[in-house]
Design a protein around this motif. Structure first.
Motif, mmCIF file in Angstrom:
data_model
loop_
_atom_site.group_PDB
_atom_site.id
_atom_site.type_symbol
_atom_site.label_atom_id
_atom_site.label_comp_id
_atom_site.label_asym_id
_atom_site.label_seq_id
_atom_site.Cartn_x
_atom_site.Cartn_y
_atom_site.Cartn_z
ATOM 1 N N THR A 24 1.866 -1.493 -4.163
ATOM 2 C CA THR A 24 2.370 -0.352 -5.052
ATOM 3 C C THR A 24 4.572 -0.927 -4.857
ATOM 4 O OG1 THR A 24 0.882 1.065 -4.643
ATOM 5 C CG2 THR A 24 2.408 1.860 -5.753
ATOM 6 N N LEU A 25 4.587 -0.556 -3.666
ATOM 7 C CA LEU A 25 6.123 -0.234 -3.411
ATOM 8 C C LEU A 25 6.534 -2.434 -3.683
ATOM 9 C CD1 LEU A 25 8.864 0.234 -1.929
ATOM 10 C CD2 LEU A 25 8.348 -0.478 -0.406
ATOM 11 N N PHE A 26 5.930 -3.172 -3.875
ATOM 12 C CA PHE A 26 6.389 -4.531 -4.164
ATOM 13 C C PHE A 26 6.487 -4.563 -5.670
ATOM 14 C CE2 PHE A 26 5.306 -9.363 -5.151
ATOM 15 C CZ PHE A 26 5.772 -9.494 -4.237
ATOM 16 N N LEU A 27 5.213 -3.763 -6.101
ATOM 17 C CA LEU A 27 4.758 -3.675 -7.622
ATOM 18 C C LEU A 27 6.328 -3.233 -8.210
ATOM 19 C CD1 LEU A 27 3.359 -4.538 -10.000
ATOM 20 C CD2 LEU A 27 2.097 -2.542 -9.612
ATOM 21 N N ALA A 52 -4.884 0.967 3.711
ATOM 22 C CA ALA A 52 -4.591 2.052 2.753
ATOM 23 C C ALA A 52 -2.936 1.433 2.873
ATOM 24 C CB ALA A 52 -4.383 3.183 3.454
ATOM 25 N N ILE A 53 -2.437 1.079 4.198
ATOM 26 C CA ILE A 53 -1.523 0.413 5.027
ATOM 27 C C ILE A 53 -0.260 -0.981 3.032
ATOM 28 C CG2 ILE A 53 0.681 -0.454 5.347
ATOM 29 C CD1 ILE A 53 -0.585 0.668 7.721
ATOM 30 N N ALA A 54 -1.580 -1.397 3.061
ATOM 31 C CA ALA A 54 -1.825 -2.400 2.032
ATOM 32 C C ALA A 54 -1.477 -2.367 0.789
ATOM 33 C CB ALA A 54 -3.126 -3.591 2.390
ATOM 34 N N LEU A 73 6.122 -9.550 4.476
ATOM 35 C CA LEU A 73 5.179 -8.608 4.558
ATOM 36 C C LEU A 73 3.799 -8.493 3.967
ATOM 37 C CD1 LEU A 73 7.766 -5.636 5.107
ATOM 38 C CD2 LEU A 73 6.242 -6.217 6.455
ATOM 39 N N ALA A 74 3.601 -8.784 2.775
ATOM 40 C CA ALA A 74 2.879 -9.064 1.806
ATOM 41 C C ALA A 74 1.543 -9.989 1.726
ATOM 42 C CB ALA A 74 3.585 -9.722 -0.008
ATOM 43 N N VAL A 75 2.190 -10.744 3.063
ATOM 44 C CA VAL A 75 0.727 -11.653 3.389
ATOM 45 C C VAL A 75 0.433 -11.592 4.594
ATOM 46 C CG1 VAL A 75 0.591 -14.319 4.690
ATOM 47 C CG2 VAL A 75 2.126 -13.985 2.446
ATOM 48 N N TYR A 76 1.490 -10.462 5.008
ATOM 49 C CA TYR A 76 1.321 -10.784 6.849
ATOM 50 C C TYR A 76 -0.230 -9.304 6.041
ATOM 51 C CZ TYR A 76 0.622 -8.109 10.648
ATOM 52 O OH TYR A 76 -0.093 -7.270 12.346
#
Length: 127
Positions: free
Chosen positions: A22-25, A15-17, A57-60
Motif C-alpha cells: 500500500t505504501l509502495f503504491l 500483513a506487513i507485505a 524491501l518489496a522483494v524481501y
C-alpha cells in the motif's frame, strides 16, 4: 486450540507485505502525479537510494510471503517473486517515458535491480 488455519508468523509477514505494498503504491501514485514532497530532493541521490530501498524491501517481503518459491523458465530455476517484480520494474520504468512528471532513466533501472538483488539475498540469507 487453533482457530485459524494460518500460523501467526505467516499472517504477520502477509500483513506487513500488504501494508508495504500500500505504501509502495501511494509513493508510485505520488511520483506519477508529481506530488512527492519537495523536501526529499534535498537528500543527495534520494532517487537512486529510494529505488534501492523501496525495491529491496518489496522483494524481501514478497519473497518471504511466497515462501521463497521458485519457478522453471526453460532450463533455469528462478525465484518467483523477484522474477515477477523484475518484470514489473522494467514495465514501470519504461512507462515513465509516457508521464509528464517522470523520466525514463537507465540508472534508476540499475538502482532498482540492485535493490531487487539485495532484497532477494536478504530473504535467502534469513532461511
Amino acid at each position: 486450540m487453533k482457530f485459524w488455519p494460518l500460523h501467526w508468523s505467516k499472517i504477520g509477514w502477509l500483513a506487513i507485505a500488504l501494508l508495504y505494498a500500500t505504501l509502495f503504491l501511494i509513493i508510485l501514485i505520488r511520483a506519477y502525479s508529481g506530488t512527492l514532497p519537495p523536501q526529499i530532493a534535498q537528500i543527495p541521490f534520494y532517487d537512486k537510494i529510494g529505488h534501492v530501498v523501496l525495491y529491496g524491501l518489496a522483494v524481501y517481503l514478497g519473497h518471504r510471503v511466497l515462501k521463497r518459491r521458485r519457478t522453471r523458465l526453460l532450463t533455469l530455476t528462478l525465484p518467483l517473486f523477484p522474477l515477477i517484480f523484475g518484470v514489473f520494474t522494467v514495465i514501470e520504468e519504461t512507462a515513465q517515458s509516457l508521464s509528464p512528471n517522470r523520466t525514463l532513466d537507465a540508472t534508476d533501472l540499475i538502482a532498482s535491480f540492485i535493490g531487487i538483488g539485495i532484497g532477494y539475498w536478504l530473504a535467502e540469507k534469513g532461511r
